[in-house]
Scaffold this motif. Structure first.
Motif, short mmCIF file in Angstrom:
data_model
loop_
_atom_site.label_atom_id
_atom_site.label_comp_id
_atom_site.label_asym_id
_atom_site.label_seq_id
_atom_site.Cartn_x
_atom_site.Cartn_y
_atom_site.Cartn_z
N LYS A 6 0.79 -0.99 -0.34
CA LYS A 6 -0.02 0.06 -0.01
C LYS A 6 0.86 1.47 -0.03
O LYS A 6 2.03 1.15 1.00
N GLY A 9 -1.39 7.19 0.79
CA GLY A 9 -2.42 8.77 0.23
C GLY A 9 -1.42 10.18 1.10
O GLY A 9 -1.45 10.92 0.43
N VAL A 11 1.40 9.61 1.38
CA VAL A 11 2.88 9.59 0.58
C VAL A 11 2.83 10.24 -0.76
O VAL A 11 3.92 11.49 -0.98
N LYS A 15 -0.91 16.24 0.94
CA LYS A 15 -2.23 15.81 2.18
C LYS A 15 -3.12 16.84 2.39
O LYS A 15 -3.87 16.70 2.01
N GLY A 47 -4.01 4.92 -1.20
CA GLY A 47 -4.27 5.75 -0.04
C GLY A 47 -5.70 6.72 -0.41
O GLY A 47 -5.17 6.76 -1.30
N CYS A 170 3.39 1.47 3.25
CA CYS A 170 4.46 2.88 3.43
C CYS A 170 3.56 4.14 3.18
O CYS A 170 3.04 4.39 2.53
N SER A 171 3.77 4.93 4.32
CA SER A 171 3.67 6.42 4.62
C SER A 171 4.16 6.99 4.67
O SER A 171 5.34 7.09 4.57
N THR A 172 4.24 8.15 4.93
CA THR A 172 4.97 9.00 6.06
C THR A 172 5.70 9.28 6.50
O THR A 172 7.10 9.74 6.73
N VAL A 173 5.33 8.17 7.76
CA VAL A 173 6.27 8.18 8.95
C VAL A 173 6.98 7.09 9.30
O VAL A 173 7.15 6.20 8.16
N VAL A 176 5.50 2.89 13.56
CA VAL A 176 5.29 3.26 14.27
C VAL A 176 6.04 3.93 15.19
O VAL A 176 6.83 3.79 15.34
N LEU A 177 5.38 5.48 15.90
CA LEU A 177 6.45 6.28 16.52
C LEU A 177 6.09 5.41 18.26
O LEU A 177 4.74 5.67 18.30
N LEU A 197 -0.38 5.66 20.18
CA LEU A 197 -1.38 6.20 18.99
C LEU A 197 -2.22 6.68 18.74
O LEU A 197 -3.65 7.07 19.23
N GLY A 198 -2.10 7.96 17.70
CA GLY A 198 -3.70 8.26 17.11
C GLY A 198 -4.21 8.58 15.94
O GLY A 198 -3.78 7.68 15.26
N ASP A 201 -2.17 13.42 11.34
CA ASP A 201 -2.18 14.93 10.79
C ASP A 201 -2.47 15.59 10.17
O ASP A 201 -2.29 17.09 10.12
N ASP A 204 -7.71 13.25 7.68
CA ASP A 204 -7.86 11.28 7.87
C ASP A 204 -9.57 10.57 8.07
O ASP A 204 -9.84 10.86 9.28
N MET A 209 -2.59 6.20 11.69
CA MET A 209 -2.03 4.80 12.07
C MET A 209 -2.77 3.90 13.27
O MET A 209 -2.56 2.68 13.45
N1 LIG Z 1 2.40 6.42 17.13
C1 LIG Z 1 2.13 7.29 15.77
N2 LIG Z 1 3.12 6.89 15.20
C2 LIG Z 1 3.68 6.65 13.59
N3 LIG Z 1 2.77 7.96 12.87
C3 LIG Z 1 1.47 8.14 13.72
C4 LIG Z 1 1.12 8.60 15.42
N4 LIG Z 1 -0.16 8.38 15.88
C5 LIG Z 1 -0.37 9.35 14.73
N5 LIG Z 1 -0.22 8.43 13.84
C6 LIG Z 1 -0.84 9.73 12.17
O1 LIG Z 1 -0.65 8.23 11.34
C7 LIG Z 1 -0.42 8.98 10.15
C8 LIG Z 1 -0.08 8.04 9.23
O2 LIG Z 1 -1.50 7.35 8.54
P1 LIG Z 1 -1.73 7.64 7.77
O3 LIG Z 1 -3.68 7.46 7.66
O4 LIG Z 1 -2.42 9.55 7.49
O5 LIG Z 1 -0.94 8.54 6.51
P2 LIG Z 1 -1.31 7.41 5.08
O6 LIG Z 1 -2.07 5.75 5.13
O7 LIG Z 1 0.29 7.39 4.74
O8 LIG Z 1 -2.24 7.74 4.73
P3 LIG Z 1 -4.27 7.65 3.77
O9 LIG Z 1 -5.25 7.39 4.61
O10 LIG Z 1 -4.42 9.24 2.97
O11 LIG Z 1 -3.77 6.65 2.93
C9 LIG Z 1 0.82 9.91 10.18
O12 LIG Z 1 0.84 10.37 8.59
C10 LIG Z 1 1.21 10.27 11.29
O13 LIG Z 1 0.73 11.74 11.35
#
Ligand SMILES: Nc1ncnc2c1ncn2[C@@H]1O[C@H](COP(=O)(O)OP(=O)(O)OP(=O)(O)O)[C@@H](O)[C@H]1O
Ligand SMILES: C=C(C)CCOP(=O)(O)O
Length: 250
Positions: A6, A9, A11, A15, A47, A170-173, A176-177, A197-198, A201, A204, A209
């Motif tokens: 995946k 989105g 990335v 956004k 995404g 593959c996400s922007t982070v 998982v932090l 986990l939040g 940002d 969405d 995450m």
């Molecule tokens: N503990 C955490 N570790 C990493 N990211 C976190 C955490 N808590 C919240 N986030 C948020 O989750 C985001 C990743 O989820 P997001 O759904 O935006 O990503 P995506 O799958 O790449 O995008 P999309 O949903 O558009 O496909 C991060 O950019 C960050 O803002």
């Protein structure tokens, strides 16, 4: 070796800018795919980024809150099709035999929210040498109209259907932090990381995450969450970022 990947989105789009593709990021991701030894044995999912999520938020639609508003359905699904066109075009330009697969035309949720996704077209396309490209979308939902179907849910459905050896998100982070911002190596239960986990940002509607980890824990195969820079390493067989070791939902 079959891979389900995946592309977030967040990335491949800007956004925070409605319906804006991040051309440089998309092209870099596509190059990594085109140059990888995995070849055509890959199913791609992308995404919503600034295409699906803005419209979904505007119409108040999420994975659980549905709509019967035709204009809303057309806006959300239409935006996702436009992003899918851009992704398929970028893959085609770099020689990847990509073809679009639109989940809204095939999937359903029952009144309990349980998802059914036919996958015969995906497995057959794969066997015939195509690279199917699915995307987060809407889904017909009994009793709710249409709800959001996230790309993370698609990954969970597709991985067993194509007997995937590797699953990557593959996400922007860079993974998982934890609460100190360090990448967690591996996750075996939601509770162990719940405090850190939040959502996302950016806008969405599918849970950021937290939604991703919850979905991927339902897989019986391990899934790897990593950032864009680590995509070549993932495709080369490494496990950068965070490995989510699911238990099949048990
Ligand atoms: N503990 C955490 N570790 C990493 N990211 C976190 C955490 N808590 C919240 N986030 C948020 O989750 C985001 C990743 O989820 P997001 O759904 O935006 O990503 P995506 O799958 O790449 O995008 P999309 O949903 O558009 O496909 C991060 O950019 C960050 O803002
Ligand atoms: C918002 C829509 C329509 C798709 C959401 O998919 P995701 O970005 O993978 O969660």
């Amino acid at each position: 070796m079959t891979v389900v990947l995946k592309l977030g989105g967040s990335v491949i789009t800007e956004k925070d800018e409605p319906e804006t593709v991040d051309r440089a990021a998309l092209s870099a991701a596509v190059s990594a795919i085109a140059e990888s030894a995995v070849g055509d044995d890959i199913v791609l999912v992308h995404g919503g980024g600034s295409f699906g999520h803005h419209h979904a938020a505007e119409y108040g639609v999420s994975t659980t809150a549905g709509t019967h508003d035709v204009a809303g359905v057309q806006a959300i699904h239409g935006a996702m099709c436009r992003l899918n066109d851009a992704v398929v075009d970028a893959l085609t330009e770099q020689g990847v035999p990509a073809v679009p697969v639109h989940p809204f035309s095939a999937a359903t949720r029952d009144a309990d929210g349980d998802l059914s996704l036919p996958t015969g077209q995906v497995t057959t396309l794969l066997e015939e040498g195509f690279v199917p490209v699915l995307h987060g979308d809407l889904v017909a939902h009994a009793g709710a109209g249409a709800t959001v179907l996230s790309g993370d849910e698609l990954v969970v459905e597709l991985a067993p259907a194509v007997d995937a050896d590797r699953v990557g998100v593959c996400s922007t982070v860079s993974g998982v932090l934890d609460e100190d911002g360090a990448v967690v190596d591996s996750i075996e239960s939601f509770e162990a990381v719940a405090a850190a986990l939040g959502g996302s940002d950016a806008t969405d509607v599918s849970g950021g995450m937290a939604g991703k980890v919850r979905a991927l824990l339902a897989l019986s195969a391990p899934a790897v969450v990593f950032g864009p820079d680590a995509l070549p390493a993932f495709l080369a067989g490494e496990s950068p970022g965070t490995t989510i070791a699911g238990d099949g939902g048990d």
